[in-house]
Design a protein around this motif. Structure first.
Motif, PDB file in Angstrom:
ATOM      1  N   GLU A  50      35.733  38.630  39.654  1.00 27.96           N
ATOM      2  CA  GLU A  50      36.625  38.660  40.688  1.00 27.96           C
ATOM      3  C   GLU A  50      37.851  39.517  41.079  1.00 27.96           C
ATOM      4  OE1 GLU A  50      37.012  34.607  41.540  1.00 27.96           O
ATOM      5  OE2 GLU A  50      34.419  34.211  41.795  1.00 27.96           O
ATOM      6  N   THR A  51      38.291  39.961  39.959  1.00 25.84           N
ATOM      7  CA  THR A  51      39.488  40.712  39.799  1.00 25.84           C
ATOM      8  C   THR A  51      39.578  41.891  39.081  1.00 25.84           C
ATOM      9  OG1 THR A  51      40.541  39.595  37.843  1.00 25.84           O
ATOM     10  CG2 THR A  51      40.922  38.360  39.984  1.00 25.84           C
ATOM     11  N   GLN A 112      36.666  46.963  46.025  1.00 25.52           N
ATOM     12  CA  GLN A 112      37.372  45.863  46.706  1.00 25.52           C
ATOM     13  C   GLN A 112      38.094  44.855  46.159  1.00 25.52           C
ATOM     14  OE1 GLN A 112      34.887  45.273  50.251  1.00 25.52           O
ATOM     15  NE2 GLN A 112      34.170  47.376  50.705  1.00 25.52           N
ATOM     16  N   LYS A 115      40.476  42.986  48.223  1.00 22.36           N
ATOM     17  CA  LYS A 115      40.166  41.791  49.348  1.00 22.36           C
ATOM     18  C   LYS A 115      40.044  40.434  48.844  1.00 22.36           C
ATOM     19  CE  LYS A 115      39.328  45.661  51.792  1.00 22.36           C
ATOM     20  NZ  LYS A 115      40.427  46.155  53.003  1.00 22.36           N
ATOM     21  N   SER A 116      39.898  39.495  49.651  1.00 23.75           N
ATOM     22  CA  SER A 116      39.654  37.915  49.546  1.00 23.75           C
ATOM     23  C   SER A 116      38.315  37.772  48.673  1.00 23.75           C
ATOM     24  CB  SER A 116      39.872  37.138  50.710  1.00 23.75           C
ATOM     25  OG  SER A 116      38.631  37.531  51.599  1.00 23.75           O
ATOM     26  N   LYS A 117      37.222  38.778  49.055  1.00 27.09           N
ATOM     27  CA  LYS A 117      36.040  38.578  48.340  1.00 27.09           C
ATOM     28  C   LYS A 117      35.638  39.911  48.099  1.00 27.09           C
ATOM     29  CE  LYS A 117      31.329  36.690  48.974  1.00 27.09           C
ATOM     30  NZ  LYS A 117      30.440  35.981  49.753  1.00 27.09           N
ATOM     31  N   PRO A 118      35.574  40.332  46.680  1.00 27.67           N
ATOM     32  CA  PRO A 118      35.312  41.683  46.288  1.00 27.67           C
ATOM     33  C   PRO A 118      33.799  42.009  46.330  1.00 27.67           C
ATOM     34  CG  PRO A 118      35.865  40.062  44.289  1.00 27.67           C
ATOM     35  CD  PRO A 118      36.134  39.508  45.403  1.00 27.67           C
ATOM     36  N   THR A 120      31.909  42.862  44.384  1.00 25.00           N
ATOM     37  CA  THR A 120      31.035  42.512  43.277  1.00 25.00           C
ATOM     38  C   THR A 120      30.268  41.337  43.536  1.00 25.00           C
ATOM     39  OG1 THR A 120      32.776  41.208  42.279  1.00 25.00           O
ATOM     40  CG2 THR A 120      32.667  43.360  41.372  1.00 25.00           C
ATOM     41  N   GLN A 121      30.611  40.692  44.735  1.00 22.50           N
ATOM     42  CA  GLN A 121      29.824  39.298  45.027  1.00 22.50           C
ATOM     43  C   GLN A 121      28.766  39.744  45.826  1.00 22.50           C
ATOM     44  OE1 GLN A 121      31.516  36.370  43.572  1.00 22.50           O
ATOM     45  NE2 GLN A 121      32.252  38.160  42.710  1.00 22.50           N
ATOM     46  N   ALA A 122      28.678  41.138  46.390  1.00 23.77           N
ATOM     47  CA  ALA A 122      27.784  41.137  47.343  1.00 23.77           C
ATOM     48  C   ALA A 122      26.211  41.629  47.091  1.00 23.77           C
ATOM     49  CB  ALA A 122      28.093  42.546  48.137  1.00 23.77           C
TER      50      ALA A 122
END
Length: 244
Positions: A50-51, A112, A115-118, A120-122
């Motif tokens: 996430e980071t 990204q 952003k609040s949601k990178p 990598t979560q997509a």
């Protein structure tokens, strides 16, 4: 790199051989044990990242992430890469936007982490990165045998995407000049002198446009996505390299 390319010929003859065998050789790359381990590890773990700091601390993930953008050699620059990823690209002062090599901006924009949601979560993110990683590794394998062939592959991959972008012709020419690989292909194919790179940037754009129109029949980079134009560019580049 355990995977090795088969490329018995150089120049345009070598390019013709590569195009005939590319699908088979790409399949061999995908089947390579080291490639499979890298892909499996990336698929299993990237969604948990996430980071930028988390990515940089995992060297195996970072190797694939950087490799997908042709930046494998930068893996030792952890602080620099972390800064590029964490900043993002929204502000013109962000580090990636200030670097002449636009691969860093593409890296930051893709992940990204600012952003609040990178990204990598997509859904499908791992597939996208792995596809690019395979392409880059194949190009690297080709380059280990013949660097000019690697440049040709890079041009073949990048020019359709560049042609399709919603940007001005001038901006697209600047992008070509800003890419070491694309610049070398155009300079070689169009017979531009070694002193070309020392010219004022606007003069370089003007000369590129004029010579491209004369040699390729293309005055706009937006037309460079046409397969026959790319083939002509690559053929001229490799034939002229054979002569030298």
């Amino acid at each position: 790199m355990s995977f090795t390319i088969t490329l018995p010929l150089s120049g345009y003859a070598g390019w013709s051989f590569l195009k005939r065998t590319q699908a088979r050789q790409e399949a061999a790359l995908v089947a390579d044990a080291a490639q499979q381990r890298a892909e499996t590890y990336f698929r299993a773990r990237i969604a948990k990242v996430e980071t930028a700091d988390q990515l940089v601390k995992d060297r195996r993930l970072l190797q694939v992430a950087l490799g997908a953008f042709g930046l494998s050699e930068e893996i030792g620059k952890s602080y620099f890469i972390r800064k590029v990823l964490a900043d993002g690209t929204d502000d013109k002062t962000d580090l990636a936007n200030r670097l002449p090599d636009k691969r860093y901006a593409e890296l930051a924009k893709t992940f990204q982490f600012d952003k609040s949601k990178p990204a990598t979560q997509a859904q499908g993110f791992a597939d996208t990165i792995i596809s690019s990683y395979r392409s880059q590794r194949f190009q690297e394998a080709v380059g280990a045998v013949d660097e000019n062939m690697r440049l040709a592959l890079f041009a073949q991959d990048q020019l359709p995407e560049l042609a399709g972008k919603t940007a001005s012709d001038a901006a697209k020419w600047y992008t070509i000049l800003g890419s070491s690989a694309l610049s070398k292909v155009f300079q070689g194919a169009l017979g531009l002198p070694s002193s070309f790179g020392a010219l004022d940037i606007d003069m370089q754009v003007s000369m590129l446009e004029r010579k491209s129109r004369q040699v390729l029949g293309v005055g706009s980079p937006s037309q460079l996505g046409e397969p026959e134009k790319i083939d002509k560019l690559i053929k001229l580049f490799l034939l002229k390299k054979d002569i030298r």
